[in-house]
Design an enzyme around this catalytic site. Structure first.
Site, PDB file in Angstrom:
ATOM      1  CE  LYS A  26      -3.642   0.086   2.725  1.00 49.24           C
ATOM      2  NZ  LYS A  26      -4.537   0.267   3.903  1.00 49.24           N
TER       3      LYS A  26
ATOM      4  CD  GLU B 267       9.195  -7.709   6.020  1.00 49.72           C
ATOM      5  OE1 GLU B 267       9.111  -8.085   7.194  1.00 49.72           O
ATOM      6  OE2 GLU B 267       8.651  -6.661   5.602  1.00 49.72           O
TER       7      GLU B 267
ATOM      8  N   GLY C 297      -4.986  -4.802   5.617  1.00 53.31           N
ATOM      9  CA  GLY C 297      -4.238  -5.772   4.829  1.00 53.31           C
ATOM     10  C   GLY C 297      -4.807  -7.169   4.864  1.00 53.31           C
ATOM     11  NE  ARG C 298      -6.370  -8.176  11.060  1.00 48.57           N
ATOM     12  CZ  ARG C 298      -5.853  -7.013  11.422  1.00 48.57           C
ATOM     13  NH1 ARG C 298      -4.797  -6.538  10.794  1.00 48.57           N
ATOM     14  NH2 ARG C 298      -6.385  -6.307  12.395  1.00 48.57           N
TER      15      ARG C 298
ATOM     16  CD  GLU D 205      -1.769  -8.626  11.374  1.00 47.53           C
ATOM     17  OE1 GLU D 205      -0.592  -9.023  11.335  1.00 47.53           O
ATOM     18  OE2 GLU D 205      -2.364  -8.142  10.387  1.00 47.53           O
TER      19      GLU D 205
ATOM     20  CG  HIS E   1      -2.332 -40.568   9.232  1.00 47.85           C
ATOM     21  ND1 HIS E   1      -2.286 -41.917   9.499  1.00 47.85           N
ATOM     22  CD2 HIS E   1      -3.400 -40.390   8.410  1.00 47.85           C
ATOM     23  CE1 HIS E   1      -3.266 -42.538   8.854  1.00 47.85           C
ATOM     24  NE2 HIS E   1      -3.952 -41.624   8.188  1.00 47.85           N
TER      25      HIS E   1
ATOM     26  CE  LYS F 207       6.009  -4.596   9.910  1.00 50.48           C
ATOM     27  NZ  LYS F 207       4.966  -3.826   9.187  1.00 50.48           N
TER      28      LYS F 207
END
Length: 549
Positions: free
Chosen positions: A207, A213, A268-269, A354, A386, A514
């Site tokens: 954004k 990253e 964002g999410r 979050e 399993h 951060k």
């Protein structure tokens, strides 16, 4: 709504009610109420959700709904859909629902209807998507695009990556989608190794166009492209962006015709419904992307308008509160019996943890006397059976489970899907009914085991049962169904945040790491090391020494 939920009449009533349910069993609930399964199964927007295997009586549900009323869940939905500033710490509206508002009814933010902007962004996306998929948009050398690489992190990665995997049966056979999020160079290098710069399109999803990253990966991807094609003008044909920072996008070399808008009222999410979903649209086509929006819109209409006692995301959320705050169970598993939904638990982890993993309420007071967001986890069945199902069935921790599966498969290999569905239904039943010691002994005796063997093995074969689950079935995993399923979980998260009184739409908890990382990064590269705890300082020194060696 500034008071804690524990101060409400409904919470106190639930506390008292919980004490009356000691010894309650799901076996007894089903035995005494033949209509339970039918009454507690809901069909909404293509989903069939069975809530009957939960440790809740009709009185439990009545009191939980009363809690939702006291916490004004309906008013919360109205405020969100209206465009009110629900994200109070950042002063923002919360309008992912506007992105999929297929009715295009006005949504006003700051005195302005945002729906024309949403429509314009979708139209702009369609132009690029159609051009790439038709071959009209070609790479710098004139060859068609064969691979789309999304560069994002968090919500700019998890949502689009999950949806592309889920909707792979609808993908173009001539276009592949890839996702790079980790700043670990292995992620980008391994993704790019088999690709051809002349036929690769990158989507940089940030954004602000400052996400460390993502921009680190984008810079490396740009170098890779230029090493292969040699001409800086190629960047404009091989990069698109989803960002509001047009100056930085232009400086990178991206044509603003291929830069797509984001708004501060999209978290964002919750952003896969926006231009962050561009890789989805490229992969499956714009028509299918809009079908995804339509499925979510159908669930939005249900969440906002259905009475609380018949409202699927509300009831699911309330049952989660019931277990987290009254039973004290700390986690919640989501098990899709569909390999295409393998990334769903990871997407939901971010969405839930979050959003509601908060120690401070929206009113600024610290949460006391109750817990907020649960630990969300899961893996696809039958693999999960399993690995961790031993704990689910016989462990000392209780974990409510959501089971999900399509009735029909896109890959109907003989016998496979029937086995898959049989395992899902059997696991939900096994968690519910369990196996008593008397039943375990009878089985061993029937198998011919000796009396000593029966005595030795019977305790190990006891399953307490009484472990709750939801089973969600749908006809086929198509875009509309997936949209409804994802919106269901988003609204479940919102309702729980409303009950707990937290702001589900900020994420200050990601900031400190951060901030510290930027200082450590400088120190890994220079001689000057700042003030740290002894452990961190020693680790920095070790890395620098080993690199020097």
């Amino acid at each position: 709504m500034s008071t804690a939920p524990t101060d409400t009449e409904a919470w106190r009533a639930l506390d008292a009610h919980f004490e009356t349910l000691r010894g309650l069993t799901l076996r007894a609930l089903f035995r005494d109420d033949p209509g339970r399964a039918a009454r507690m199964t809901f069909e909404v927007a293509g989903l069939r959700a069975d809530l009957s295997k939960h440790l809740a009586t009709e009185e439990t549900v009545r009191l939980l709904v009363a809690l939702a009323q006291e916490r004004d869940v309906t008013g919360g939905f109205d405020a969100m859909f209206r465009g009110d500033t629900l994200n109070t710490t950042e002063g923002r509206a919360v309008l992912h629902v506007a992105l999929r508002n297929r009715a295009a009814t006005p949504v006003i933010v700051g005195g302005r209807d945002v729906m024309p902007d949403v429509g314009a962004c979708l139209a702009k996306m369609r132009r690029l998507v159609d051009a790439v998929r038709s071959g009209a948009h070609v790479g710098h050398t004139g060859r068609p695009i064969t691979d789309v690489v999304n560069l994002g992190i968090g919500g700019s990665d998890l949502g689009p990556a999950m949806v592309c995997e889920a909707l792979a049966p609808y993908a173009s056979p001539s276009l592949r989608a890839h996702f790079v999020s980790n700043v670990d160079g292995a992620h980008l290098a391994r993704t790019l190794a088999p690709l051809d710069p002349a036929t690769t399109l990158f989507v940089v999803a940030s954004k602000t166009f400052t996400t460390v990253e993502t921009l680190t990966n984008a810079a490396s991807a740009r170098r890779w492209l230029l090493e292969g094609l040699g001409d800086p003008a190629a960047v404009g044909r091989h990069f698109a962006a989803v960002s509001t920072n047009h100056d930085a996008v232009r400086a990178f070399g991206i044509d603003l015709a291929n830069c797509f808008e984001m708004w501060d009222w999209v978290g964002g999410r919750y952003s896969l419904w926006s231009a962050i979903g561009l890789p989805i649209a490229l992969y499956v086509g714009m028509d299918r992307f809009e079908e995804l929006l339509e499925g979510a819109h159908a669930m939005d209409l249900h969440a906002r308008s259905a009475p609380l006692a018949q409202n699927l995301p509300v009831l699911s959320a309330l049952l989660g509160v019931w277990y987290a705050n009254f039973f004290g169970w700390e986690s919640y598993a989501v098990i899709p019996y569909d390999q295409s939904l393998a990334r769903l638990p990871a997407w939901l982890q971010q969405g839930d943890m979050e959003s509601n993993g908060k120690r401070t309420r929206a009113d600024g007071d610290v949460v006391e006397g109750y817990s907020t967001g649960p630990i969300v986890w899961g893996e696809p069945g039958t693999n999960a059976q399993h690995s961790f199902f031993q704990l689910l069935h016989q462990g000392t921790r209780r974990v409510p489970v959501d089971f999900l599966a399509p009735v029909r498969s896109h890959h109907p290999l003989p016998d496979h899907h029937d086995q898959l569905l049989a395992n899902l239904l059997a696991q939900a039943e096994a968690l519910m009914v369990g196996k008593t010691e008397a039943e375990a002994r009878a089985e061993l005796i029937a198998s011919g085991a000796s009396e000593a063997t029966v005595a030795r093995l019977a305790p190990h074969k006891v399953f307490e049962g009484n472990r709750p689950s939801t089973t969600i079935l749908f006809d086929l995993l198509d875009p509309r169904t997936l949209g409804a399923l994802l919106a269901f979980y988003e609204h479940r998260i919102f309702v729980q945040g409303r009950i707990w009184g937290v702001n589900s739409f900020d994420q200050w908890g990601v900031e400190l790491g951060k901030q510290l990382a930027s200082a450590v990064l400088r120190e890994l590269r220079t001689e000057a090391v700042g003030a740290h705890d002894a452990s961190t300082a020693a680790a920095i020194a070790h890395v620098r020494a080993r690199r020097g060696a």
